[in-house]
Design a protein around this motif. Structure first.
Motif, PDB file in Angstrom:
ATOM      1  N   THR A   1      59.387 -45.371  46.360  1.00  0.00           N
ATOM      2  CA  THR A   1      60.165 -46.578  46.612  1.00  0.00           C
ATOM      3  C   THR A   1      59.509 -47.704  45.847  1.00  0.00           C
ATOM      4  OG1 THR A   1      60.755 -45.804  48.825  1.00  0.00           O
ATOM      5  CG2 THR A   1      60.960 -48.173  48.419  1.00  0.00           C
ATOM      6  N   ARG A   2      60.328 -48.522  45.191  1.00  0.00           N
ATOM      7  CA  ARG A   2      59.814 -49.646  44.412  1.00  0.00           C
ATOM      8  C   ARG A   2      60.733 -50.846  44.549  1.00  0.00           C
ATOM      9  NH1 ARG A   2      56.277 -46.700  43.699  1.00  0.00           N
ATOM     10  NH2 ARG A   2      55.125 -46.027  41.889  1.00  0.00           N
ATOM     11  N   LEU A   3      60.116 -52.007  44.485  1.00  0.00           N
ATOM     12  CA  LEU A   3      60.843 -53.236  44.201  1.00  0.00           C
ATOM     13  C   LEU A   3      60.843 -53.301  42.680  1.00  0.00           C
ATOM     14  CD1 LEU A   3      62.169 -55.936  44.820  1.00  0.00           C
ATOM     15  CD2 LEU A   3      59.882 -56.928  45.005  1.00  0.00           C
ATOM     16  N   CYS A   4      61.988 -53.170  42.073  1.00  0.00           N
ATOM     17  CA  CYS A   4      62.079 -52.998  40.613  1.00  0.00           C
ATOM     18  C   CYS A   4      62.266 -54.327  39.897  1.00  0.00           C
ATOM     19  CB  CYS A   4      63.201 -52.012  40.285  1.00  0.00           C
ATOM     20  SG  CYS A   4      62.846 -50.370  40.926  1.00  0.00           S
ATOM     21  N   ARG A   5      61.209 -55.104  39.901  1.00  0.00           N
ATOM     22  CA  ARG A   5      61.134 -56.351  39.157  1.00  0.00           C
ATOM     23  C   ARG A   5      59.884 -56.272  38.320  1.00  0.00           C
ATOM     24  NH1 ARG A   5      64.941 -59.691  40.630  1.00  0.00           N
ATOM     25  NH2 ARG A   5      64.119 -61.430  39.467  1.00  0.00           N
ATOM     26  N   PRO A   6      59.959 -56.049  37.039  1.00  0.00           N
ATOM     27  CA  PRO A   6      61.167 -55.966  36.221  1.00  0.00           C
ATOM     28  C   PRO A   6      61.889 -54.634  36.419  1.00  0.00           C
ATOM     29  CG  PRO A   6      59.248 -55.583  34.850  1.00  0.00           C
ATOM     30  CD  PRO A   6      58.742 -55.940  36.230  1.00  0.00           C
ATOM     31  N   SER A   7      63.108 -54.584  35.910  1.00  0.00           N
ATOM     32  CA  SER A   7      63.987 -53.442  36.153  1.00  0.00           C
ATOM     33  C   SER A   7      63.407 -52.109  35.673  1.00  0.00           C
ATOM     34  CB  SER A   7      65.355 -53.675  35.520  1.00  0.00           C
ATOM     35  OG  SER A   7      65.235 -53.968  34.147  1.00  0.00           O
ATOM     36  N   GLU A   8      62.613 -52.127  34.610  1.00  0.00           N
ATOM     37  CA  GLU A   8      62.088 -50.862  34.085  1.00  0.00           C
ATOM     38  C   GLU A   8      61.081 -50.196  35.011  1.00  0.00           C
ATOM     39  OE1 GLU A   8      60.405 -54.260  31.524  1.00  0.00           O
ATOM     40  OE2 GLU A   8      62.331 -53.680  32.371  1.00  0.00           O
ATOM     41  N   LEU A   9      60.634 -50.880  36.061  1.00  0.00           N
ATOM     42  CA  LEU A   9      59.765 -50.227  37.052  1.00  0.00           C
ATOM     43  C   LEU A   9      60.458 -49.042  37.707  1.00  0.00           C
ATOM     44  CD1 LEU A   9      57.917 -53.188  38.820  1.00  0.00           C
ATOM     45  CD2 LEU A   9      57.010 -51.564  37.157  1.00  0.00           C
ATOM     46  N   VAL A  10      61.787 -49.028  37.683  1.00  0.00           N
ATOM     47  CA  VAL A  10      62.517 -47.898  38.259  1.00  0.00           C
ATOM     48  C   VAL A  10      62.170 -46.599  37.541  1.00  0.00           C
ATOM     49  CG1 VAL A  10      64.658 -48.014  36.874  1.00  0.00           C
ATOM     50  CG2 VAL A  10      64.733 -47.213  39.247  1.00  0.00           C
TER      51      VAL A  10
END
Length: 140
Positions: A102-111
């Motif tokens: 589980t991630r807070l994807c900030r920035p989006s590429e953390l996904v």
């Protein structure tokens, strides 16, 4: 692969994250958390599983953060969580849940750190920043 994104379609980071997920060929469960806020239990789990503190999971920009006095250092996690549930815009976004984490994807590429599937094609963010090159490799 089961993927869930807590999404705000008005947020560019959230839209980019959703597009990166879909670029693997996966259609995630999309929860528009402003319309369907998570329960207290779910919110606590998202934050804990992401390795964040409650304060780190609060969005300040474009929210009533200061007006609600949430910048006060002496507030408890319970008070902060109550504010997030009462005003879901305070929940930072996008949270993404996959079998890999589980991630807070900030920035989006953390996904990409929690997606074990490869990207199917090159990908650039809405602002033109290249994230996945023509060879399918992460640029950063």
């Amino acid at each position: 692969m089961n993927v869930t994104i807590y999404h705000n379609p008005e947020c560019g980071t959230s839209r980019n994250t959703l597009a990166l997920i879909r670029n693997t060929g996966v259609e995630p469960e999309v929860i528009e958390y402003l319309k369907q806020p998570p329960s207290l239990e779910t919110l606590v789990k998202l934050i804990a599983d992401s390795g964040l503190t409650v304060r780190e999971a609060i969005r300040q920009k474009g929210t009533p953060y200061v007006e609600l006095g949430l910048d006060a250092a002496n507030l408890t996690d319970t008070q902060l969580l109550d504010a997030m549930l009462a005003h879901p815009i305070l929940i930072n976004r996008p949270f993404v849940v996959t079998p890999d984490g589980t991630r807070l994807c900030r920035p989006s590429e953390l996904v990409l750190d929690i997606l074990s599937l490869p990207q199917k094609s090159a990908f650039s963010k809405e602002d033109g920043e290249v994230v996945i090159n023509a060879e399918g490799r992460r640029v950063r």
